[in-house]
Design a protein around this motif. Sequence first.
Motif, PDB file in Angstrom:
ATOM      1  N   PRO A 172      30.673  45.339  44.525  1.00 17.61           N
ATOM      2  CA  PRO A 172      31.851  46.129  44.114  1.00 17.61           C
ATOM      3  C   PRO A 172      31.480  47.317  43.232  1.00 17.61           C
ATOM      4  CG  PRO A 172      32.312  43.790  43.915  1.00 17.61           C
ATOM      5  CD  PRO A 172      30.841  43.906  44.195  1.00 17.61           C
ATOM      6  N   PHE A 173      30.486  47.130  42.357  1.00 18.21           N
ATOM      7  CA  PHE A 173      30.067  48.257  41.524  1.00 18.21           C
ATOM      8  C   PHE A 173      29.488  49.382  42.376  1.00 18.21           C
ATOM      9  CE2 PHE A 173      26.711  50.674  39.506  1.00 18.21           C
ATOM     10  CZ  PHE A 173      27.433  51.282  38.485  1.00 18.21           C
ATOM     11  N   LEU A 174      28.625  49.049  43.340  1.00 16.78           N
ATOM     12  CA  LEU A 174      28.025  50.077  44.198  1.00 16.78           C
ATOM     13  C   LEU A 174      29.095  50.848  44.968  1.00 16.78           C
ATOM     14  CD1 LEU A 174      24.878  48.217  45.555  1.00 16.78           C
ATOM     15  CD2 LEU A 174      24.890  50.291  44.140  1.00 16.78           C
ATOM     16  N   GLU A 175      30.120  50.147  45.409  1.00 21.89           N
ATOM     17  CA  GLU A 175      31.215  50.826  46.111  1.00 21.89           C
ATOM     18  C   GLU A 175      31.938  51.776  45.167  1.00 21.89           C
ATOM     19  OE1 GLU A 175      35.281  49.769  48.664  1.00 21.89           O
ATOM     20  OE2 GLU A 175      33.956  48.169  47.947  1.00 21.89           O
ATOM     21  N   PHE A 176      32.176  51.330  43.935  1.00 15.95           N
ATOM     22  CA  PHE A 176      32.821  52.175  42.930  1.00 15.95           C
ATOM     23  C   PHE A 176      31.966  53.411  42.654  1.00 15.95           C
ATOM     24  CE2 PHE A 176      33.655  53.432  38.532  1.00 15.95           C
ATOM     25  CZ  PHE A 176      35.046  53.449  38.488  1.00 15.95           C
ATOM     26  N   LEU A 177      30.665  53.219  42.503  1.00 11.20           N
ATOM     27  CA  LEU A 177      29.748  54.315  42.229  1.00 11.20           C
ATOM     28  C   LEU A 177      29.727  55.320  43.377  1.00 11.20           C
ATOM     29  CD1 LEU A 177      27.383  55.635  40.605  1.00 11.20           C
ATOM     30  CD2 LEU A 177      25.851  54.082  41.849  1.00 11.20           C
ATOM     31  N   GLN A 178      29.658  54.829  44.591  1.00 11.81           N
ATOM     32  CA  GLN A 178      29.565  55.723  45.742  1.00 11.81           C
ATOM     33  C   GLN A 178      30.809  56.580  45.908  1.00 11.81           C
ATOM     34  OE1 GLN A 178      28.668  52.814  48.711  1.00 11.81           O
ATOM     35  NE2 GLN A 178      26.523  52.616  48.077  1.00 11.81           N
ATOM     36  N   ASN A 179      31.929  56.139  45.360  1.00 15.55           N
ATOM     37  CA  ASN A 179      33.167  56.916  45.440  1.00 15.55           C
ATOM     38  C   ASN A 179      33.300  57.937  44.314  1.00 15.55           C
ATOM     39  OD1 ASN A 179      34.145  55.685  47.783  1.00 15.55           O
ATOM     40  ND2 ASN A 179      35.046  53.982  46.630  1.00 15.55           N
ATOM     41  N   ALA A 180      32.369  57.943  43.367  1.00 12.92           N
ATOM     42  CA  ALA A 180      32.435  58.904  42.259  1.00 12.92           C
ATOM     43  C   ALA A 180      32.295  60.322  42.801  1.00 12.92           C
ATOM     44  CB  ALA A 180      31.335  58.617  41.242  1.00 12.92           C
ATOM     45  N   SER A 181      33.198  61.211  42.382  1.00  8.52           N
ATOM     46  CA  SER A 181      33.186  62.579  42.901  1.00  8.52           C
ATOM     47  C   SER A 181      32.984  63.630  41.832  1.00  8.52           C
ATOM     48  CB  SER A 181      34.501  62.856  43.642  1.00  8.52           C
ATOM     49  OG  SER A 181      35.610  62.702  42.768  1.00  8.52           O
ATOM     50  N   ASN A 182      32.859  63.215  40.571  1.00 11.40           N
ATOM     51  CA  ASN A 182      32.623  64.175  39.491  1.00 11.40           C
ATOM     52  C   ASN A 182      31.944  63.455  38.330  1.00 11.40           C
ATOM     53  OD1 ASN A 182      34.744  62.882  37.892  1.00 11.40           O
ATOM     54  ND2 ASN A 182      36.203  63.956  39.211  1.00 11.40           N
ATOM     55  N   MET A 183      31.605  64.229  37.292  1.00 10.44           N
ATOM     56  CA  MET A 183      30.852  63.668  36.178  1.00 10.44           C
ATOM     57  C   MET A 183      31.679  62.665  35.367  1.00 10.44           C
ATOM     58  SD  MET A 183      27.871  64.796  36.511  1.00 10.44           S
ATOM     59  CE  MET A 183      27.248  64.162  34.974  1.00 10.44           C
ATOM     60  N   GLU A 184      32.971  62.893  35.288  1.00 13.98           N
ATOM     61  CA  GLU A 184      33.812  61.932  34.561  1.00 13.98           C
ATOM     62  C   GLU A 184      33.762  60.568  35.241  1.00 13.98           C
ATOM     63  OE1 GLU A 184      38.387  61.315  32.956  1.00 13.98           O
ATOM     64  OE2 GLU A 184      37.911  62.957  34.319  1.00 13.98           O
ATOM     65  N   GLU A 185      33.766  60.551  36.566  1.00 10.62           N
ATOM     66  CA  GLU A 185      33.715  59.287  37.281  1.00 10.62           C
ATOM     67  C   GLU A 185      32.334  58.648  37.201  1.00 10.62           C
ATOM     68  OE1 GLU A 185      35.256  60.225  41.146  1.00 10.62           O
ATOM     69  OE2 GLU A 185      37.304  60.434  40.393  1.00 10.62           O
ATOM     70  N   LEU A 186      31.289  59.467  37.043  1.00 13.02           N
ATOM     71  CA  LEU A 186      29.964  58.896  36.809  1.00 13.02           C
ATOM     72  C   LEU A 186      29.922  58.231  35.438  1.00 13.02           C
ATOM     73  CD1 LEU A 186      27.156  58.570  38.092  1.00 13.02           C
ATOM     74  CD2 LEU A 186      26.453  60.631  36.862  1.00 13.02           C
ATOM     75  N   GLN A 187      30.565  58.847  34.452  1.00 14.29           N
ATOM     76  CA  GLN A 187      30.682  58.226  33.134  1.00 14.29           C
ATOM     77  C   GLN A 187      31.459  56.923  33.217  1.00 14.29           C
ATOM     78  OE1 GLN A 187      29.576  58.616  30.079  1.00 14.29           O
ATOM     79  NE2 GLN A 187      30.957  57.198  29.052  1.00 14.29           N
ATOM     80  N   LEU A 188      32.533  56.905  33.988  1.00 11.86           N
ATOM     81  CA  LEU A 188      33.300  55.676  34.175  1.00 11.86           C
ATOM     82  C   LEU A 188      32.466  54.600  34.861  1.00 11.86           C
ATOM     83  CD1 LEU A 188      36.762  57.133  35.279  1.00 11.86           C
ATOM     84  CD2 LEU A 188      36.168  56.137  33.060  1.00 11.86           C
ATOM     85  N   SER A 189      31.551  55.020  35.729  1.00 17.23           N
ATOM     86  CA  SER A 189      30.655  54.059  36.386  1.00 17.23           C
ATOM     87  C   SER A 189      29.753  53.386  35.366  1.00 17.23           C
ATOM     88  CB  SER A 189      29.812  54.759  37.454  1.00 17.23           C
ATOM     89  OG  SER A 189      30.621  55.255  38.497  1.00 17.23           O
ATOM     90  N   ALA A 190      29.242  54.164  34.397  1.00 12.26           N
ATOM     91  CA  ALA A 190      28.410  53.584  33.345  1.00 12.26           C
ATOM     92  C   ALA A 190      29.203  52.581  32.528  1.00 12.26           C
ATOM     93  CB  ALA A 190      27.851  54.689  32.446  1.00 12.26           C
ATOM     94  N   GLN A 191      30.442  52.920  32.216  1.00 12.79           N
ATOM     95  CA  GLN A 191      31.286  52.001  31.447  1.00 12.79           C
ATOM     96  C   GLN A 191      31.597  50.739  32.249  1.00 12.79           C
ATOM     97  OE1 GLN A 191      34.565  54.594  30.545  1.00 12.79           O
ATOM     98  NE2 GLN A 191      33.510  55.589  28.856  1.00 12.79           N
ATOM     99  N   ARG A 192      31.843  50.910  33.544  1.00 11.11           N
ATOM    100  CA  ARG A 192      32.120  49.729  34.375  1.00 11.11           C
ATOM    101  C   ARG A 192      30.897  48.828  34.465  1.00 11.11           C
ATOM    102  NH1 ARG A 192      35.196  48.724  40.061  1.00 11.11           N
ATOM    103  NH2 ARG A 192      34.124  46.790  40.595  1.00 11.11           N
ATOM    104  N   LEU A 193      29.706  49.423  34.632  1.00  9.56           N
ATOM    105  CA  LEU A 193      28.492  48.609  34.717  1.00  9.56           C
ATOM    106  C   LEU A 193      28.287  47.824  33.426  1.00  9.56           C
ATOM    107  CD1 LEU A 193      26.040  47.757  36.338  1.00  9.56           C
ATOM    108  CD2 LEU A 193      24.843  49.795  35.506  1.00  9.56           C
ATOM    109  N   ARG A 194      28.540  48.457  32.283  1.00  9.16           N
ATOM    110  CA  ARG A 194      28.460  47.744  30.995  1.00  9.16           C
ATOM    111  C   ARG A 194      29.400  46.545  30.983  1.00  9.16           C
ATOM    112  NH1 ARG A 194      31.643  50.675  26.509  1.00  9.16           N
ATOM    113  NH2 ARG A 194      33.205  50.041  28.042  1.00  9.16           N
TER     114      ARG A 194
END
Length: 260
Positions: free
Chosen positions: A30-52
Amino acid sequence: MGAGQRADTTVEDEELPILEVGSDNKWALPFLEFLQNASNMEELQLSAQRLRDDLSVLHVVYHWVNSAGRRFGVGTYSTAWVDRYLDRNYVHIDPVIAGCAQRSGITNWKEFDWSSKTSRDFLTDALQHGVGNQGLSIPIHGPSARFSILTINDYCDDMEWEEFTQTNGRPLTLIAHEIDRKAQELDGGYGPSRIVPLSPRELSVLTLLAQGQSRAQAAAELDISQHTLRVYIETARNKLGATNTTHAVARALRNGLIVL
């Protein structure tokens, strides 16, 4: 803990693990799917928070240096620690940076050289600013002097951390490379001399800072976290080819991108 120099190993040399999802790391797909859908830097930051949150650790941080030599980063360290790290130029004494520059593959922080007084003082300062006593880092060495590190940080005893590493090491190695690919995709290869358009949110952040607001005030007005605010500042700074936040505001003003 941050980003550093390139070693000889490249990402093409590294054999990535096959992702085997067990009962202890069902979060990975599920995390990889969330990451692959990231379309900007804010969503990449959200990916880091989700992984934490998925890992139930204190911090997740991803740093990279692109082929133009510019540094980027997303993660969950406190704003106070990030500012202190940058202000004191800790990148040049951080044993994690020095160690990752010479290694590939997942590495426990205890394997790095912390013997000097400078390194021990740095670690003490980090702990006092909310960094955990345990860490593992995964360096990725790419072409054209590109270098990145994914770091996982927590506070626990050695036995717990060894168990965590054994359970999550393989999926985290794959995830580190996927985050790196996404970061390069979003970076877009902007050169330092080219002024590129800023997003509306990046313009809003720089405008508020130019008006004299603090980071905390700007984040509150925009109804975003200070972590997210820092991501916007960093992406704007790098698009503008600026050396720091003040320089970014000055360049935005000079180029007519923001008006007071």
